[in-house]
Design a protein around this motif. Structure first.
Motif, short mmCIF file in Angstrom:
data_model
loop_
_atom_site.label_atom_id
_atom_site.label_comp_id
_atom_site.label_asym_id
_atom_site.label_seq_id
_atom_site.Cartn_x
_atom_site.Cartn_y
_atom_site.Cartn_z
N MET A 87 9.97 -4.09 18.57
CA MET A 87 10.15 -4.25 20.03
C MET A 87 11.25 -5.26 20.35
SD MET A 87 8.29 -2.31 21.92
CE MET A 87 8.17 -3.07 23.55
N LEU A 88 11.54 -6.13 19.39
CA LEU A 88 12.54 -7.17 19.66
C LEU A 88 13.95 -6.67 19.34
CD1 LEU A 88 10.65 -10.32 18.31
CD2 LEU A 88 10.35 -9.07 20.44
N LYS A 89 14.05 -5.47 18.74
CA LYS A 89 15.38 -4.98 18.35
C LYS A 89 15.79 -3.67 19.03
CE LYS A 89 16.21 -7.76 14.58
NZ LYS A 89 14.92 -7.99 13.89
N ILE A 90 14.80 -2.87 19.46
CA ILE A 90 15.17 -1.55 20.00
C ILE A 90 15.95 -1.71 21.30
CG2 ILE A 90 13.25 -0.29 18.94
CD1 ILE A 90 11.75 -0.42 21.58
N ASP A 91 16.71 -0.67 21.66
CA ASP A 91 17.58 -0.79 22.84
C ASP A 91 16.76 -0.85 24.12
OD1 ASP A 91 17.66 2.08 24.17
OD2 ASP A 91 17.60 2.31 22.00
N LYS A 92 17.42 -1.26 25.18
CA LYS A 92 16.74 -1.55 26.44
C LYS A 92 15.97 -0.35 27.00
CE LYS A 92 18.15 -4.41 30.32
NZ LYS A 92 19.24 -4.79 31.18
N GLU A 93 16.59 0.83 26.94
CA GLU A 93 15.96 2.03 27.50
C GLU A 93 14.72 2.42 26.68
OE1 GLU A 93 16.01 3.46 30.22
OE2 GLU A 93 14.93 5.32 29.76
N SER A 94 14.82 2.33 25.37
CA SER A 94 13.64 2.64 24.53
C SER A 94 12.53 1.66 24.84
CB SER A 94 13.97 2.54 23.04
OG SER A 94 15.10 3.28 22.73
N ARG A 95 12.91 0.42 25.06
CA ARG A 95 11.91 -0.61 25.37
C ARG A 95 11.24 -0.32 26.71
NH1 ARG A 95 15.06 -5.61 24.82
NH2 ARG A 95 15.09 -5.78 27.06
N ARG A 96 12.06 0.08 27.69
CA ARG A 96 11.51 0.39 29.01
C ARG A 96 10.53 1.56 28.91
NH1 ARG A 96 11.75 3.53 33.23
NH2 ARG A 96 13.14 5.04 32.26
N GLN A 97 10.91 2.57 28.13
CA GLN A 97 10.02 3.72 27.95
C GLN A 97 8.75 3.32 27.21
OE1 GLN A 97 9.88 6.88 28.93
NE2 GLN A 97 11.66 6.64 30.25
N ALA A 98 8.91 2.47 26.22
CA ALA A 98 7.74 2.06 25.42
C ALA A 98 6.73 1.33 26.29
CB ALA A 98 8.18 1.17 24.26
N ARG A 99 7.22 0.49 27.19
CA ARG A 99 6.32 -0.23 28.09
C ARG A 99 5.73 0.76 29.08
NH1 ARG A 99 10.56 -4.73 29.98
NH2 ARG A 99 10.77 -5.86 28.02
N GLY A 100 4.45 0.83 29.13
CA GLY A 100 3.83 1.76 30.06
C GLY A 100 3.43 3.03 29.35
N ARG A 101 4.39 3.64 28.63
CA ARG A 101 4.10 4.94 28.04
C ARG A 101 3.40 4.79 26.68
NH1 ARG A 101 9.07 8.89 26.58
NH2 ARG A 101 8.11 9.92 24.80
N HIS A 102 3.90 3.90 25.81
CA HIS A 102 3.24 3.67 24.52
C HIS A 102 2.33 2.44 24.58
CE1 HIS A 102 5.56 6.70 22.49
NE2 HIS A 102 6.66 6.20 23.00
N ILE A 103 2.77 1.48 25.35
CA ILE A 103 1.99 0.24 25.45
C ILE A 103 1.68 0.01 26.92
CG2 ILE A 103 1.91 -2.20 24.86
CD1 ILE A 103 4.22 -1.78 22.94
N GLY A 104 0.40 0.17 27.28
CA GLY A 104 -0.02 -0.13 28.64
C GLY A 104 -0.39 -1.60 28.72
#
Ligand SMILES: Nc1ncnc2c1ncn2[C@@H]1O[C@H](COP(=O)(O)OP(=O)(O)OP(=O)(O)O)[C@@H](O)[C@H]1O
Ligand SMILES: [Mg+2]
Length: 334
Positions: A87-104
């Motif tokens: 989570m500390l290295k992936i790009d901003k858009e992947s991180r935005r998608q991960a928040r909420g969708r993979h990690i609530g």
């Protein structure tokens, strides 16, 4: 790409945290709020994170999402989430998608993080659209189902603005937002503090039910050992930005290894006898000065301290198959 909201074939997701360090830059210097933590969050289980106010629980939770606010800064480490990456290295858009969708998530004081100008139902739709959810009707159905299960009038809540809801209602709305996209990991930071005891127990039972139904990996942050005892499979005890102890809840509660954990357990009011039998932990948590002194952060408050505790910081070591502790009394034998 649309989000697949079906629950088939989902694997529980684990999180591996290595050497995670977060500081807050303040006028008094840098506060090491999370100070080099190594921790595995097991897939498919409820992990309770406990510790006094200021021990770094919320900072850790925010760091897991790479969402530490200014003046905080993640200065080192990795947070590898199965199926996503670091989570500390992936790009901003992947991180935005991960928040909420993979990690609530529900961050602490989330009842204030709703948009005051939009009805709750609209905010559910906004969330769905921002994550490319195709079937928005199904999303609203799920929001209603979650709200109803938590004892709310779903139609009323979805047509309300934040200011029309009580603190306890907003907290339940926050939990609904954390769960509605069907994330596999859910982080709940003090999610029920605005609720009375009975509603708190009911809402936490629903969190547990949904955790089981969906095979989630749940991280529950609380200062209440009773909540951990009721709900969590594992417990992680934080002290001064470091880990004091971790292990399966039953084992840790029955045989706490760290004197700080022992103190936290003694501070729980007993079912009978109530408050009189609870023994408050003496002293206060580390501050900007004690953080940087050598020795164990807990030494000044520890009834079991001996010479080594004043000299060096105990290492967080394996104590058994799934137990760890940072305490010279346990790990150092003369
Ligand atoms: N915005 C900030 N600026 C400066 N220091 C901060 C900030 N937020 C947190 N800290 C400091 O970082 C440390 C950890 O705080 P954090 O909020 O993570 O603790 P916590 O365990 O969640 O506490 P609580 O139980 O009160 O929620 C504390 O020493 C706190 O004072
Ligand atoms: Mg907090």
């Amino acid at each position: 790409m649309g989000v697949n909201l079906s629950r088939a074939h989902v694997q529980p997701v684990g999180i591996s945290i290595r050497n995670l360090k977060v500081v807050y830059h303040t006028g008094q210097g840098d506060i090491p709020a999370v100070n080099g933590i190594n921790l595995d969050i097991p897939a498919g289980q409820i992990t309770g994170i406990i510790g006094e106010s200021g021990s770094g629980k919320s900072t850790l939770a925010m760091a897991l999402m790479n969402a530490v606010p200014h003046p905080g800064q993640i200065v080192s480490g990795s947070v590898v989430v199965d199926g996503i990456g670091d989570m500390l290295k992936i790009d901003k858009e992947s991180r935005r998608q991960a928040r909420g969708r993979h990690i609530g998530f529900v961050f602490q004081a989330a009842q204030n993080s709703l948009n005051p100008l939009r009805r709750i139902g609209h905010q559910v739709l906004d969330l769905g659209r921002s994550h490319n959810v195709k079937d928005l009707r199904a999303l609203i159905r799920r929001a209603k189902d979650l709200l109803t299960r938590m004892g709310l009038n779903a139609d009323r809540v979805l047509t309300s603005y934040q200011h029309e809801l009580s603190g306890g209602m907003r907290q339940r709305v926050g939990i609904m937002f954390a769960l509605v996209l069907d994330a596999q990991v859910v982080i709940l930071d003090e999610p029920t503090t605005a609720l009375d005891m009975i509603s708190q127990a009911a809402v936490l039972q629903i969190v547990r039910q949904i955790h089981v139904e969906r095979g989630l990996t749940t991280i529950l942050i609380t200062h209440d050992m009773g909540v951990v005892a009721d709900l969590a499979d594992n417990v992680v005890v934080m002290y001064g930005g470091e880990l004091a102890e971790a292990g399966p809840t039953e084992q840790v509660l029955a045989h706490p290894a760290h004197p700080y954990t022992q103190g936290l357990i003694r501070a729980i009011p007993r079912i009978t006898g109530e408050l009189e039998q609870a023994v408050a932990l003496p002293g206060s948590p580390p501050d900007a000065v004690t953080f940087f002194q050598p020795g164990c952060l807990f030494a000044a408050r520890c009834p079991l301290r001996f010479a080594p505790c004043e000299l060096t910081r105990p290492v967080y070591e394996r104590l058994g198959p799934s137990r760890h502790v940072a305490c010279f009394r346990v790990t150092q034998h003369d």
